[in-house]
Motif scaffolding. Structure first.
Motif, PDB file in Angstrom:
ATOM      1  N   THR A   3      11.044   3.803  -8.738  1.00 54.86           N
ATOM      2  CA  THR A   3      10.711   3.582 -10.142  1.00 54.86           C
ATOM      3  C   THR A   3       9.336   2.943 -10.209  1.00 54.86           C
ATOM      4  O   THR A   3       9.079   1.938  -9.540  1.00 54.86           O
ATOM      5  CB  THR A   3      11.747   2.661 -10.819  1.00 54.86           C
ATOM      6  OG1 THR A   3      13.036   3.268 -10.701  1.00 54.86           O
ATOM      7  CG2 THR A   3      11.413   2.451 -12.279  1.00 54.86           C
ATOM      8  N   LEU A   4       8.453   3.542 -10.993  1.00 57.66           N
ATOM      9  CA  LEU A   4       7.074   3.071 -11.113  1.00 57.66           C
ATOM     10  C   LEU A   4       6.839   2.536 -12.521  1.00 57.66           C
ATOM     11  O   LEU A   4       7.487   2.957 -13.470  1.00 57.66           O
ATOM     12  CB  LEU A   4       6.102   4.216 -10.817  1.00 57.66           C
ATOM     13  CG  LEU A   4       6.332   4.971  -9.506  1.00 57.66           C
ATOM     14  CD1 LEU A   4       5.391   6.159  -9.405  1.00 57.66           C
ATOM     15  CD2 LEU A   4       6.158   4.055  -8.321  1.00 57.66           C
ATOM     16  N   THR A   5       5.893   1.624 -12.663  1.00 58.67           N
ATOM     17  CA  THR A   5       5.568   1.024 -13.952  1.00 58.67           C
ATOM     18  C   THR A   5       4.223   1.536 -14.434  1.00 58.67           C
ATOM     19  O   THR A   5       3.261   1.611 -13.664  1.00 58.67           O
ATOM     20  CB  THR A   5       5.513  -0.521 -13.817  1.00 58.67           C
ATOM     21  OG1 THR A   5       6.769  -0.977 -13.307  1.00 58.67           O
ATOM     22  CG2 THR A   5       5.242  -1.177 -15.153  1.00 58.67           C
ATOM     23  N   VAL A   6       4.148   1.888 -15.704  1.00 56.28           N
ATOM     24  CA  VAL A   6       2.907   2.357 -16.321  1.00 56.28           C
ATOM     25  C   VAL A   6       2.169   1.150 -16.889  1.00 56.28           C
ATOM     26  O   VAL A   6       2.753   0.337 -17.598  1.00 56.28           O
ATOM     27  CB  VAL A   6       3.195   3.373 -17.451  1.00 56.28           C
ATOM     28  CG1 VAL A   6       1.903   3.849 -18.084  1.00 56.28           C
ATOM     29  CG2 VAL A   6       3.996   4.551 -16.918  1.00 56.28           C
ATOM     30  N   THR A   7       0.876   1.014 -16.558  1.00 47.84           N
ATOM     31  CA  THR A   7       0.084  -0.110 -17.057  1.00 47.84           C
ATOM     32  C   THR A   7      -0.369   0.157 -18.483  1.00 47.84           C
ATOM     33  O   THR A   7      -0.188   1.252 -19.019  1.00 47.84           O
ATOM     34  CB  THR A   7      -1.162  -0.329 -16.172  1.00 47.84           C
ATOM     35  OG1 THR A   7      -2.046   0.777 -16.349  1.00 47.84           O
ATOM     36  CG2 THR A   7      -0.792  -0.477 -14.717  1.00 47.84           C
ATOM     37  N   LYS A  16       4.284   2.071  -1.704  1.00 46.58           N
ATOM     38  CA  LYS A  16       4.029   2.372  -0.298  1.00 46.58           C
ATOM     39  C   LYS A  16       4.980   3.441   0.237  1.00 46.58           C
ATOM     40  O   LYS A  16       4.567   4.361   0.943  1.00 46.58           O
ATOM     41  CB  LYS A  16       4.145   1.097   0.534  1.00 46.58           C
ATOM     42  CG  LYS A  16       3.784   1.259   1.980  1.00 46.58           C
ATOM     43  CD  LYS A  16       3.854  -0.076   2.708  1.00 46.58           C
ATOM     44  CE  LYS A  16       3.482   0.071   4.169  1.00 46.58           C
ATOM     45  NZ  LYS A  16       3.537  -1.218   4.864  1.00 46.58           N
ATOM     46  N   GLU A  17       6.247   3.356  -0.124  1.00 41.34           N
ATOM     47  CA  GLU A  17       7.225   4.336   0.363  1.00 41.34           C
ATOM     48  C   GLU A  17       6.907   5.748  -0.136  1.00 41.34           C
ATOM     49  O   GLU A  17       7.121   6.731   0.577  1.00 41.34           O
ATOM     50  CB  GLU A  17       8.643   3.934  -0.042  1.00 41.34           C
ATOM     51  CG  GLU A  17       8.877   3.999  -1.558  1.00 41.34           C
ATOM     52  CD  GLU A  17      10.266   3.550  -1.968  1.00 41.34           C
ATOM     53  OE1 GLU A  17      11.193   4.372  -1.921  1.00 41.34           O
ATOM     54  OE2 GLU A  17      10.395   2.373  -2.332  1.00 41.34           O
ATOM     55  N   VAL A  18       6.379   5.864  -1.352  1.00 42.43           N
ATOM     56  CA  VAL A  18       6.012   7.172  -1.903  1.00 42.43           C
ATOM     57  C   VAL A  18       4.794   7.721  -1.170  1.00 42.43           C
ATOM     58  O   VAL A  18       4.754   8.893  -0.790  1.00 42.43           O
ATOM     59  CB  VAL A  18       5.746   7.075  -3.425  1.00 42.43           C
ATOM     60  CG1 VAL A  18       5.245   8.399  -3.981  1.00 42.43           C
ATOM     61  CG2 VAL A  18       6.993   6.605  -4.162  1.00 42.43           C
ATOM     62  N   LEU A  19       3.796   6.867  -0.946  1.00 42.97           N
ATOM     63  CA  LEU A  19       2.591   7.291  -0.232  1.00 42.97           C
ATOM     64  C   LEU A  19       2.927   7.724   1.193  1.00 42.97           C
ATOM     65  O   LEU A  19       2.408   8.730   1.684  1.00 42.97           O
ATOM     66  CB  LEU A  19       1.566   6.159  -0.222  1.00 42.97           C
ATOM     67  CG  LEU A  19       1.032   5.743  -1.591  1.00 42.97           C
ATOM     68  CD1 LEU A  19       0.152   4.505  -1.455  1.00 42.97           C
ATOM     69  CD2 LEU A  19       0.284   6.878  -2.254  1.00 42.97           C
ATOM     70  N   GLN A  20       3.812   6.986   1.841  1.00 45.08           N
ATOM     71  CA  GLN A  20       4.220   7.346   3.203  1.00 45.08           C
ATOM     72  C   GLN A  20       4.958   8.679   3.197  1.00 45.08           C
ATOM     73  O   GLN A  20       4.763   9.517   4.078  1.00 45.08           O
ATOM     74  CB  GLN A  20       5.084   6.249   3.815  1.00 45.08           C
ATOM     75  CG  GLN A  20       4.305   5.016   4.184  1.00 45.08           C
ATOM     76  CD  GLN A  20       5.191   3.881   4.684  1.00 45.08           C
ATOM     77  OE1 GLN A  20       6.383   3.829   4.412  1.00 45.08           O
ATOM     78  NE2 GLN A  20       4.584   2.964   5.423  1.00 45.08           N
TER      79      GLN A  20
END
Length: 92
Positions: A3-7, A16-20
């Motif tokens: 789950t990501l947060t929009v600024t 980091k887990e998504v980038l990896q």
């Protein structure tokens, strides 16, 4: 699922887990495809190897002309090169 947060500026920082999972590093690029139903597809863009790196060497010896030589032929070519007798072989 991450789950990501929009600024306030509408930006999202990938965890980091998504980038990896994508196999991306700082400076790499990703493509985002807009899918129906408000979904996205995020794909890592294939990165080009840095000049002089081991990765840039891979494929550089590709045999595009499909030329094959025996060890004896290679040895003779090396000897001729050292002796300054290099010529053009028009039989190939």
């Amino acid at each position: 699922m991450a789950t990501l947060t929009v600024t306030a500026k509408g930006q999202v920082t990938l965890k980091k887990e998504v980038l990896q999972h994508l196999g991306v590093r700082p400076g790499d690029k990703i493509d985002v495809d807009l899918l129906p139903g408000g979904k996205l597809e995020v794909i890592a863009v294939e990165r080009r190897p840095v000049a002089g790196s081991v990765e840039s060497f891979f494929g550089s010896l590709e045999n595009k002309e499909n030329i094959h030589a025996t060890l004896e032929e290679i040895d003779e070519a090396i000897k001729a090169g050292w002796a300054g007798e290099v010529g053009v072989d028009n039989d190939r």
